[in-house]
Write a protein that holds these residues in place. Structure first.
Motif, PDB file in Angstrom:
ATOM      1  N   GLU A  39       0.828  -1.202   0.000  1.00  0.00           N
ATOM      2  CA  GLU A  39       0.000   0.000   0.000  1.00  0.00           C
ATOM      3  C   GLU A  39       0.870   1.263   0.000  1.00  0.00           C
ATOM      4  OE1 GLU A  39      -3.397  -0.118   0.034  1.00  0.00           O
ATOM      5  OE2 GLU A  39      -3.987   1.888   0.634  1.00  0.00           O
ATOM      6  N   MET A  43       1.268   3.935  -3.035  1.00  0.00           N
ATOM      7  CA  MET A  43       0.940   5.347  -2.828  1.00  0.00           C
ATOM      8  C   MET A  43       2.094   6.227  -3.288  1.00  0.00           C
ATOM      9  SD  MET A  43      -1.621   7.078  -1.736  1.00  0.00           S
ATOM     10  CE  MET A  43      -1.623   8.779  -2.275  1.00  0.00           C
ATOM     11  N   LEU A 100       2.323   6.181   3.218  1.00  0.00           N
ATOM     12  CA  LEU A 100       1.096   6.973   3.332  1.00  0.00           C
ATOM     13  C   LEU A 100       1.409   8.301   4.006  1.00  0.00           C
ATOM     14  CD1 LEU A 100      -1.498   4.225   4.358  1.00  0.00           C
ATOM     15  CD2 LEU A 100      -1.064   5.182   2.103  1.00  0.00           C
ATOM     16  N   ALA A 103       3.168  10.662   1.552  1.00  0.00           N
ATOM     17  CA  ALA A 103       2.281  11.130   0.485  1.00  0.00           C
ATOM     18  C   ALA A 103       1.534  12.386   0.913  1.00  0.00           C
ATOM     19  CB  ALA A 103       1.291  10.026   0.109  1.00  0.00           C
ATOM     20  N   GLY A 202       0.628   2.154  -8.777  1.00  0.00           N
ATOM     21  CA  GLY A 202       0.361   3.519  -8.354  1.00  0.00           C
ATOM     22  C   GLY A 202       0.256   4.450  -9.553  1.00  0.00           C
ATOM     23  N   GLU A 215      -5.796  12.018  -1.734  1.00  0.00           N
ATOM     24  CA  GLU A 215      -4.847  11.380  -0.847  1.00  0.00           C
ATOM     25  C   GLU A 215      -5.184   9.937  -0.515  1.00  0.00           C
ATOM     26  OE1 GLU A 215      -4.015  13.456   2.832  1.00  0.00           O
ATOM     27  OE2 GLU A 215      -3.072  14.941   1.535  1.00  0.00           O
ATOM     28  N   THR A 218      -5.140   5.172  -3.129  1.00  0.00           N
ATOM     29  CA  THR A 218      -4.923   3.723  -3.112  1.00  0.00           C
ATOM     30  C   THR A 218      -6.081   3.006  -2.412  1.00  0.00           C
ATOM     31  OG1 THR A 218      -3.535   4.127  -1.194  1.00  0.00           O
ATOM     32  CG2 THR A 218      -2.418   3.702  -3.266  1.00  0.00           C
TER      33      THR A 218
END
Lengths: 306, 373
Positions: A39, A43, A100, A103, A202, A215, A218
């Motif tokens: 994940e 991202m 995350l 990001a 991604g 944001e 994903t």
């Protein structure tokens, strides 16, 4: 395009990021490494793809940036989980939380901005075929890449010597090491491939799937990709089928919402996650099937003995 | 030159303390580098992030408010992780705890007995416990990965909350916003220190610490958790049920997360909203590891991570940085903690000589293989 065609087209679009990310994870897991950071890598791939494509107007550069970003993240994971033999579950979680987290500040200025779209490439002649033409031969470059990668990974793992070596490292790293194989280097390569694929996934989200940046792009797809690998019992072709099924589940719930069936929309939105749980349960019940395909050393750190 | 990892015969007690401190130091250095890269004064940046929040009384109160859920959830998670059971869905259990705990104030807003709050806390803990028992059950009954199912249930809980807030739980007097009514006074967690925002949740969290410590060090159940986690084979021979430990630790951690959820809803929030936490359930994973799964150390780790939340807010104001920088620092810290943890179990040696015959050549390897057979 007729209705049936456009539904199938959206299913393919929804399944592609899952397929790309899961393919990379499948290779990493075949080498014995469980990287829960999909994940996070995905991202960062999306952020890199969106940012570079946004700045340069060039989707191709965006894809390249995404691959590099995914690999850079994977390298971080490898440093801790392979180099320092840390717990793979914890290191993977750390990667997801870091990805995350990063990001957020990086992409803050782009929220709700429209991005660059990858062009579609028509395959001559074939794209004029009825039904299959627009679905399979008039797609974006990443679609063709995903198809090629699926076939390539299946061929590599089960038809080539390096593929056999990679699987042997995943099944018994100690024997592989005793036979003179550089276990950690092979695992590093597999993890980096996983990062590259997650980055591609991604890029697909940022450059094909979502028209605007947000944001939560994903939205748990990295985790669904992890579940898909189990669902496919670590076989690439089954992975493609599984990705399509998951894509179908997520698209059909959208259509069900639009039709206004008498079910709360939140339940339908939660459907892909519920389906993931259900599928994991169904596949895990079959212990024999799982045991025969699960890489035997999955998740166990390997420290070369000297 | 290359780095060799050598297993220590025994864990280093010095490193057990030094490793997290080293990780914090490395995080600060990385933070300084990030600030320089962003064109900010690194020392001022670190000051804003980690010192400024400690200079005012109201930020210290805020620190306690944010540390309570982190510590509570991390205490529960540490039990799971000690047993090698991977509950990463605490955010969902937190949400469900808030939901079940809120049933009384939502449906009985006129009820103002002393019983209301204790009942809510019990119901909140039960809700979290229930939510955590699902992945545990699926794991022991069907062998489904608890990592993935517990995470999936976070999304399910979120959508369930969203549905409740737009339907059954919606504030009848509100303007159609997705929020519940404000809880009545008897359904609010009381303030601990007058004129501050610190509530008795702090006491609950601090009481939980010695309880968990006692459980781990002085009871058979706590021993079973450690044995199953560290020596699964020995646990099997010793008659400890791995399944029981998985279910037990999941339920306990779910109850803690649920309790944290209702303490948050009935405390600082005073109602249910679509967003109940800034990711406490996930951040608590970091807290648990930074505290090396030790209940006492988790308190300090919780305060440290809560500090970085406040630092993020301060950095937004005085440095014009995104408050989301806090999550970057948290992620970086976790990475360093995991890396430095290696020092507890292993010795790191830097070898100058070229690679010796550590990986034997293919020819001799065959001999070794035959010899073993």
């Amino acid at each position: 395009m007729g209705i049936a065609e456009s539904v199938v087209a959206t299913i393919i679009t929804a399944s592609l990021p899952l397929l790309l990310a899961a393919l990379g994870e499948l290779v990493a897991e075949r080498s014995g490494v469980l990287n829960l950071g999909v994940e996070g890598m995905m991202m960062m791939g999306a952020v890199a793809a969106f940012g570079i494509a946004f700045a340069t107007g060039n989707g191709g550069l965006g894809v390249l940036a995404a691959v590099l970003a995914g690999m850079a993240m994977a390298l971080l994971f490898a440093g801790v989980a392979l180099g320092l033999a840390a717990n793979q579950v914890a290191a993977g979680l750390a990667l997801t939380l870091l990805g995350l987290g990063l990001a957020g500040p990086i992409g803050e200025g782009w929220v709700d901005r429209p991005g660059v779209k990858l062009p579609t490439l028509d395959v001559p002649v074939l794209s004029d075929l009825p039904f299959v033409g627009p679905l399979l031969f008039s797609q974006d470059p990443l679609f063709y890449l995903a198809v090629a990668l699926t076939a390539g990974v299946a061929w590599f793992l089960f038809r080539t010597r390096p593929g056999l070596i990679l699987r042997s490292v995943g099944d018994n790293p100690h024997s592989a090491y005793a036979l003179g194989l550089p276990v950690l280097r092979i695992r590093l390569a597999a993890v980096l491939f996983g990062g590259a694929c997650a980055g591609l996934a991604g890029a697909y989200l940022a450059l094909v799937y979502t028209p605007i940046y947000n944001e939560t792009m994903t939205g748990g797809r990295g985790w669904i990709a992890l579940a898909l690998v189990v669902f496919a019992t670590w076989l690439p072709v089954r992975l493609a089928v599984g990705a399509l099924l998951f894509g179908a589940a997520s698209i059909l719930q959208l259509h069900a919402q639009a039709l206004g069936v008498g079910v709360p929309s939140q339940l339908l939105t939660a459907m892909p996650y519920l389906v993931t749980i259900l599928v994991l349960v169904l596949i895990s019940r079959n212990r024999v099937l799982l045991r025969s395909h699960t890489p035997a050393s999955l998740g166990q750190p390997f420290v070369p003995e000297r | 030159m290359r780095i060799e990892i050598l297993k220590r015969p025994q864990n280093s007690p010095l490193m057990a303390v030094a490793a997290p401190l080293l990780a914090i130091g490395l995080t600060l250095i990385t933070g300084a580098v990030i600030f320089v890269a962003l064109g900010k004064d690194p020392l001022y940046g670190l000051y804003v992030f980690y010192v400024e929040p400690l200079t005012a009384l109201w930020t210290i109160e805020e620190l306690a408010v944010k540390a309570v859920p982190l510590i509570l959830i991390a205490l529960g998670l540490s039990l799971c992780y000690r047993a090698n059971a991977w509950n990463i869905g605490a955010e969902g259990q937190f949400t469900l705890g808030a939901i079940t705990g809120a049933i009384i104030p939502v449906y009985f807003p006129e009820w103002n007995s002393w019983m209301v709050l204790p009942l809510m806390l019990v119901m909140g803990a039960a809700g979290g416990l229930f939510w955590a028992s699902i992945p545990a059950f699926l794991r022991v009954r069907f062998g489904a990965s608890e990592i993935l199912t517990s995470l999936m249930l976070v999304y399910v809980a979120q959508h369930f909350l969203d549905w409740l807030l737009r339907g059954p739980f919606r504030n009848p007097n509100g303007f159609n916003y997705g929020e519940t009514r404000i809880f009545q006074e008897a359904a609010r967690v009381p303030i601990l220190i007058a004129d501050t925002r610190v509530r008795i949740g702090l006491v609950i969290a601090l009481v939980a610490v010695p309880l968990i410590w006692f459980l781990l060090r002085r009871t058979l159940a706590g021993f079973a958790v450690d044995v199953v986690g560290q020596a699964p084979r020995a646990a099997r021979f010793g008659g400890f049920s791995r399944n029981k430990v998985i279910v037990g630790t999941f339920m306990a951690s779910g109850a803690f997360a649920g309790l944290a959820g209702i303490l948050e809803a009935a405390g600082p929030l005073g109602q249910l909203k679509p967003v109940l936490s800034p990711g406490y359930g996930f951040t608590a994973i970091i807290v648990a590891f930074v505290g090396r799964l030790n209940p006492v150390a988790i308190v300090f780790a919780g305060i440290l991570i809560a500090l970085s939340y406040l630092g993020g807010e301060a950095a937004q104001i005085s440095l014009r940085l995104s408050e989301k920088m806090a999550r970057v620092f948290q992620g970086v810290l976790l990475f360093y903690v995991l890396a430095c943890n290696t020092l507890v179990h292993n010795r790191i040696r830097i070898v100058r000589s070229p690679r010796p015959a550590s990986a034997p050549a293919a020819g001799s390897a065959v001999e070794v293989g035959n010899g073993n057979r």
